[in-house]
Write a protein that holds these residues in place. Structure first.
Motif, PDB file in Angstrom:
ATOM      1  N   VAL A  48       1.401  -1.241  -0.229  1.00  0.00           N
ATOM      2  CA  VAL A  48       0.227   0.265  -0.064  1.00  0.00           C
ATOM      3  C   VAL A  48       1.155   1.494  -0.097  1.00  0.00           C
ATOM      4  O   VAL A  48       1.789   1.521   0.880  1.00  0.00           O
ATOM      5  CB  VAL A  48      -0.823   0.201   1.431  1.00  0.00           C
ATOM      6  N   THR A  51      -2.220   5.663   2.584  1.00  0.00           N
ATOM      7  CA  THR A  51      -4.427   5.918   2.699  1.00  0.00           C
ATOM      8  C   THR A  51      -5.093   6.985   3.249  1.00  0.00           C
ATOM      9  O   THR A  51      -4.152   8.150   3.507  1.00  0.00           O
ATOM     10  CB  THR A  51      -4.430   4.385   3.977  1.00  0.00           C
ATOM     11  N   GLU A  64      -7.386   2.715   0.766  1.00  0.00           N
ATOM     12  CA  GLU A  64      -5.798   2.191   0.800  1.00  0.00           C
ATOM     13  C   GLU A  64      -5.516   2.379  -0.673  1.00  0.00           C
ATOM     14  O   GLU A  64      -6.338   2.042  -1.726  1.00  0.00           O
ATOM     15  CB  GLU A  64      -5.767   0.818   1.116  1.00  0.00           C
ATOM     16  N   LYS A  65      -4.269   2.873  -1.204  1.00  0.00           N
ATOM     17  CA  LYS A  65      -3.993   2.868  -2.707  1.00  0.00           C
ATOM     18  C   LYS A  65      -2.840   2.604  -2.808  1.00  0.00           C
ATOM     19  O   LYS A  65      -2.236   2.571  -1.537  1.00  0.00           O
ATOM     20  CB  LYS A  65      -3.655   4.444  -3.777  1.00  0.00           C
ATOM     21  N   PHE A  66      -2.931   1.352  -3.827  1.00  0.00           N
ATOM     22  CA  PHE A  66      -1.410   0.350  -3.822  1.00  0.00           C
ATOM     23  C   PHE A  66      -0.660   0.591  -4.743  1.00  0.00           C
ATOM     24  O   PHE A  66      -1.030   1.698  -5.792  1.00  0.00           O
ATOM     25  CB  PHE A  66      -2.122  -0.632  -4.349  1.00  0.00           C
ATOM     26  N   PRO A  70      -2.384  -4.550  -6.096  1.00  0.00           N
ATOM     27  CA  PRO A  70      -2.742  -5.711  -4.689  1.00  0.00           C
ATOM     28  C   PRO A  70      -2.708  -6.581  -5.671  1.00  0.00           C
ATOM     29  O   PRO A  70      -2.450  -6.608  -6.450  1.00  0.00           O
ATOM     30  CB  PRO A  70      -4.512  -5.536  -4.155  1.00  0.00           C
TER      31      PRO A  70
END
Length: 393
Positions: A48, A51, A64-66, A70
């Protein structure tokens, strides 16, 4: 009946265009704000990037941003694409029903460039396609890696296109094409770059491979471009209601100012969402304010000295109106493009002309927006006489 059907088609397309356009723009604004509000925290899932905690509608959200993607995708992955696609489709539909079908009225001004309606439509289609191709090639070139230089060249390119359209079309036709060009760039960014790149990332995940991060980086670049172009394109798309913009002799310079103002306001909002201190971004507001003041001064009404001392009789001014206005602005228009007077403005008597004098002054004296495309060949002297009669009231 054909005009009646065309009007309803125009209304429905315009309604749909507004609805999907609002949704697309809102989504763009939200995701840019979300991106800029992401924070690295002590406890985050593997992979991640950051967030964000948000509150809305009585509830709390944790997003959340990866960094890339993911390790596995859920079955209910949501795509944000149809609003962009439908905004362009409905917008192009409006361009067809309003401008292409009536090209000789809304696009062609023979005082600018003598041509047929078909030629005007062909130039329109080719210019929109060429504009996207040139922009896309530029972004893919090494210049695309230098954000300030790229932004400057895109800015100059749009202003140059505005000047070119002004040398081809009527005033309203020119500015609507600037909006159509920018809108095409924005929609094709989604259709040709952002969504295809996202699909490549998804395909890699499905195949059990590590996605190439370059696809996300390229998509983010085009998304940011769309975000900064949003405010200017909105004004371009409604410019046909304001002849002080469309029919200004330097409307390409007004386009430059609109781009500057919109970009400065958008940059201030974006950096505010990112948490920058006000002192770091405050410079954008004076720049936008100066741009706005220059635009206001440029478009301010001016008194024509040729009006001074000119006496125009009612009979003479009504002769001008009958030659150039009444075909459309009558209780029963004789012009094939209208079944009723545009905006309900009827100019059949001296009293009618007096009632709508401010509108006539704005559209036919202080600008040459009317008659549409100057189909009837209204002369500058006739405009001066009309202006003198209005000024003397």
């Amino acid at each position: 009946m054909l005009t009646f059907v065309a009007d309803w088609l125009n209304i429905l397309l315009r309604w749909a265009h507004l609805v999907v356009g609002i949704t697309w723009i809102g989504t763009s604004f939200y995701f840019i704000a979300l991106d800029l509000s992401l924070r690295a925290r002590e406890k985050m899932s593997p992979g991640v990037f950051g967030t964000a905690w948000q509150v809305h509608g009585g509830g709390f959200y944790h997003v959340e941003k990866f960094t890339v993607a993911p390790p596995a995708l859920p079955e209910d992955l949501q795509w944000f694409k149809w609003d962009a696609y439908l905004t362009w489709v409905t917008g192009f539909g409006l361009l067809i029903t309003q401008y292409y079908v009536n090209a000789s009225i809304y696009l062609v001004d023979r005082a600018v460039l003598p041509m047929t309606g078909g030629e005007a439509v062909l130039i329109s289609i080719l210019s929109l396609a060429a504009g996207w191709f040139a922009y896309d090639r530029l972004c893919r070139s090494p210049i695309g890696q230098n954000t300030p230089v790229l932004a400057l060249i895109v800015f100059v390119g749009i202003v140059a296109a505005a000047w070119m359209f002004g040398e081809i079309y009527s005033g309203r036709g020119a500015l609507i094409h600037v909006g159509a060009l920018v809108g095409t760039i924005m929609a094709f960014n989604v259709f040709m770059i952002i969504v295809p790149n996202q699909r490549k990332i998804v395909a890699s995940l499905v195949a059990g491979e590590a996605p190439d991060p370059k696809y996300g980086k390229i998509g983010k670049q085009r998304s940011v471009h769309n975000n900064y172009l949003t405010l200017p394109v909105l004004l371009m798309m409604v410019s046909n209601h304001y002849p002080m913009l469309t029919n200004h002799p330097q409307n390409w310079l007004l386009v430059a100012l609109i781009l500057l103002i919109g970009a400065m306001v958008r940059h201030f909002i974006n950096r505010h969402e990112a948490g920058d201190h006000f002192n770091q971004i405050a410079w954008t507001l004076p720049v936008a304010a100066v741009g706005l003041m220059v635009a206001i001064v440029m478009t301010a009404p001016r008194t024509d000295p040729a009006h001074a001392g000119m006496q125009v009789a009612d009979a003479d001014v009504m002769g001008i109106v009958e030659r150039h206005c009444v075909a459309c602005h009558a209780s029963q228009p004789s012009h094939e493009g209208f079944e009723e007077a545009p905006k309900g403005v009827v100019l059949e008597t001296v009293a009618d002309l007096g009632r709508y004098a401010p509108l006539v002054d704005a559209q036919a004296v202080k600008s040459d927006a009317m008659p549409l495309g100057n189909e009837s060949g209204m002369t500058d002297d006739e405009r001066r006489q009309l202006g003198a009669w209005i000024a003397a009231r």
